[in-house]
Motif scaffolding. Structure first.
Motif, PDB file in Angstrom:
ATOM      1  N   UNK A 164       0.883  -1.131  -0.035  1.00  0.00           N
ATOM      2  CA  UNK A 164      -0.079  -0.078  -0.206  1.00  0.00           C
ATOM      3  C   UNK A 164       0.949   1.299   0.037  1.00  0.00           C
ATOM      4  N   UNK A 165       0.546   2.365  -1.034  1.00  0.00           N
ATOM      5  CA  UNK A 165       1.451   3.337  -0.961  1.00  0.00           C
ATOM      6  C   UNK A 165       1.213   4.297   0.539  1.00  0.00           C
ATOM      7  N   UNK A 166       2.001   5.137   0.766  1.00  0.00           N
ATOM      8  CA  UNK A 166       1.869   5.913   1.758  1.00  0.00           C
ATOM      9  C   UNK A 166       0.408   6.841   1.623  1.00  0.00           C
ATOM     10  N   UNK A 167      -0.079   7.374   2.563  1.00  0.00           N
ATOM     11  CA  UNK A 167      -1.256   8.020   2.538  1.00  0.00           C
ATOM     12  C   UNK A 167      -1.105   9.388   1.755  1.00  0.00           C
ATOM     13  N   UNK A 168       0.146  10.037   2.076  1.00  0.00           N
ATOM     14  CA  UNK A 168       0.405  11.319   1.219  1.00  0.00           C
ATOM     15  C   UNK A 168       0.037  10.945  -0.279  1.00  0.00           C
ATOM     16  N   UNK A 169       0.606   9.889  -0.774  1.00  0.00           N
ATOM     17  CA  UNK A 169       0.587   9.630  -2.257  1.00  0.00           C
ATOM     18  C   UNK A 169      -1.000   9.323  -2.732  1.00  0.00           C
ATOM     19  N   UNK A 170      -1.642   8.660  -1.739  1.00  0.00           N
ATOM     20  CA  UNK A 170      -3.014   8.304  -1.920  1.00  0.00           C
ATOM     21  C   UNK A 170      -3.732   9.672  -2.043  1.00  0.00           C
ATOM     22  N   UNK A 171      -3.239  10.349  -0.962  1.00  0.00           N
ATOM     23  CA  UNK A 171      -4.014  11.922  -0.984  1.00  0.00           C
ATOM     24  C   UNK A 171      -3.982  12.639  -2.420  1.00  0.00           C
ATOM     25  N   UNK A 172      -2.657  12.684  -2.782  1.00  0.00           N
ATOM     26  CA  UNK A 172      -2.375  13.185  -4.064  1.00  0.00           C
ATOM     27  C   UNK A 172      -3.062  12.642  -5.206  1.00  0.00           C
ATOM     28  N   UNK A 173      -3.166  11.410  -5.314  1.00  0.00           N
ATOM     29  CA  UNK A 173      -3.886  10.634  -6.290  1.00  0.00           C
ATOM     30  C   UNK A 173      -5.323  11.266  -6.358  1.00  0.00           C
ATOM     31  N   UNK A 174      -5.860  11.155  -5.209  1.00  0.00           N
ATOM     32  CA  UNK A 174      -7.404  11.745  -4.760  1.00  0.00           C
ATOM     33  C   UNK A 174      -7.689  13.071  -5.728  1.00  0.00           C
ATOM     34  N   UNK A 175      -6.665  13.776  -5.202  1.00  0.00           N
ATOM     35  CA  UNK A 175      -6.665  15.131  -5.415  1.00  0.00           C
ATOM     36  C   UNK A 175      -6.528  15.255  -7.171  1.00  0.00           C
ATOM     37  N   UNK A 176      -5.583  14.432  -7.785  1.00  0.00           N
ATOM     38  CA  UNK A 176      -5.570  14.367  -8.931  1.00  0.00           C
ATOM     39  C   UNK A 176      -6.781  14.270  -9.600  1.00  0.00           C
ATOM     40  N   UNK A 177      -7.374  13.085  -9.199  1.00  0.00           N
ATOM     41  CA  UNK A 177      -8.653  12.654  -9.734  1.00  0.00           C
ATOM     42  C   UNK A 177     -10.002  13.656  -9.738  1.00  0.00           C
ATOM     43  N   UNK A 178      -9.774  14.325  -8.837  1.00  0.00           N
ATOM     44  CA  UNK A 178     -10.829  15.677  -8.596  1.00  0.00           C
ATOM     45  C   UNK A 178     -10.748  16.549  -9.704  1.00  0.00           C
ATOM     46  N   UNK A 179      -9.638  16.637 -10.078  1.00  0.00           N
ATOM     47  CA  UNK A 179      -9.367  17.429 -11.432  1.00  0.00           C
ATOM     48  C   UNK A 179     -10.089  17.150 -12.626  1.00  0.00           C
ATOM     49  N   UNK A 180     -10.427  15.780 -12.730  1.00  0.00           N
ATOM     50  CA  UNK A 180     -11.103  15.176 -13.807  1.00  0.00           C
ATOM     51  C   UNK A 180     -12.833  15.052 -13.534  1.00  0.00           C
ATOM     52  N   UNK A 181     -13.159  15.565 -12.242  1.00  0.00           N
ATOM     53  CA  UNK A 181     -14.456  15.341 -12.023  1.00  0.00           C
ATOM     54  C   UNK A 181     -15.416  16.578 -12.309  1.00  0.00           C
ATOM     55  N   UNK A 182     -14.812  17.205 -13.336  1.00  0.00           N
ATOM     56  CA  UNK A 182     -15.801  18.520 -13.761  1.00  0.00           C
ATOM     57  C   UNK A 182     -15.563  18.391 -15.230  1.00  0.00           C
ATOM     58  N   UNK A 183     -16.915  18.495 -15.925  1.00  0.00           N
ATOM     59  CA  UNK A 183     -17.119  18.480 -17.323  1.00  0.00           C
ATOM     60  C   UNK A 183     -16.504  19.521 -17.872  1.00  0.00           C
ATOM     61  N   UNK A 184     -16.442  20.628 -17.443  1.00  0.00           N
ATOM     62  CA  UNK A 184     -15.998  21.865 -18.127  1.00  0.00           C
ATOM     63  C   UNK A 184     -14.319  21.670 -18.346  1.00  0.00           C
ATOM     64  N   UNK A 185     -13.737  21.125 -16.888  1.00  0.00           N
ATOM     65  CA  UNK A 185     -12.546  20.989 -16.999  1.00  0.00           C
ATOM     66  C   UNK A 185     -12.030  20.040 -18.345  1.00  0.00           C
ATOM     67  N   UNK A 186     -12.834  18.683 -18.251  1.00  0.00           N
ATOM     68  CA  UNK A 186     -12.694  17.697 -19.165  1.00  0.00           C
ATOM     69  C   UNK A 186     -12.776  18.214 -20.418  1.00  0.00           C
ATOM     70  N   UNK A 187     -13.761  19.080 -20.847  1.00  0.00           N
ATOM     71  CA  UNK A 187     -13.839  19.543 -22.147  1.00  0.00           C
ATOM     72  C   UNK A 187     -12.495  20.547 -22.481  1.00  0.00           C
ATOM     73  N   UNK A 188     -12.198  21.202 -21.625  1.00  0.00           N
ATOM     74  CA  UNK A 188     -10.780  22.268 -22.002  1.00  0.00           C
ATOM     75  C   UNK A 188      -9.528  21.258 -22.172  1.00  0.00           C
ATOM     76  N   UNK A 189      -9.523  20.312 -21.414  1.00  0.00           N
ATOM     77  CA  UNK A 189      -8.440  19.357 -21.631  1.00  0.00           C
ATOM     78  C   UNK A 189      -8.533  18.624 -22.963  1.00  0.00           C
ATOM     79  N   UNK A 190      -9.679  18.209 -23.421  1.00  0.00           N
ATOM     80  CA  UNK A 190      -9.886  17.443 -24.582  1.00  0.00           C
ATOM     81  C   UNK A 190      -9.491  18.495 -25.815  1.00  0.00           C
ATOM     82  N   UNK A 191     -10.053  19.690 -25.702  1.00  0.00           N
ATOM     83  CA  UNK A 191      -9.861  20.872 -26.648  1.00  0.00           C
ATOM     84  C   UNK A 191      -8.267  21.039 -26.832  1.00  0.00           C
TER      85      UNK A 191
END
Length: 120
Positions: free
Chosen positions: A27-54
């Motif tokens: 199991x990775x350290x909690x800090x890494x898992x926290x950072x990973x969860x924060x990264x995936x939050x970035x993908x949790x908004x349709x507008x941000x996904x559209x911008x990235x896709x563009x």
């Protein structure tokens, strides 16, 4: 705190200690898992996904993105700040213009894997 004390016994369950130990050891350290969860939050908004896709296709300025997505420049700027803070987009200045692009190929790979998963 002893992890073994946190595991409750249940007469209907059998704890597979080898399997649990193997997972705990890998199991990775909690800090890494926290950072990973924060990264995936970035993908949790349709507008941000559209911008990235563009930005898959070309680097774009705020005005380009706003026109493309039918959003205000303010809304696009806000989302770009979030994406920049998450290290998903980068920018370059050309005179008074600021152009945005994907930070690296990992962003494209993450979105492509997500699209592949959604399409299954």
């Amino acid at each position: 705190m002893n992890d073994e004390k946190n595991i409750e016994s249940c007469e209907y369950l059998c704890i597979h200690e080898d399997a649990v130990k193997k997972v705990q050891d890998n199991m990775p350290p909690d800090e890494y898992l926290y950072d990973l969860a924060e990264l995936f939050k970035m993908f949790g908004d349709t507008t941000r996904i559209k911008i990235l896709y563009a930005l898959f296709e070309n680097e774009l300025c705020v005005c380009d993105i706003a026109q493309l997505l039918g959003l205000t420049q303010t809304a696009v700027s806000h989302q770009l700040r979030v994406l920049k803070a998450g290290k998903l987009v980068k920018f370059r200045k050309d005179g008074k213009n600021v152009f945005y692009s994907l930070d690296d190929d990992h962003v494209r790979e993450i979105i492509n894997l997500g699209m592949e998963h959604v399409g299954e």
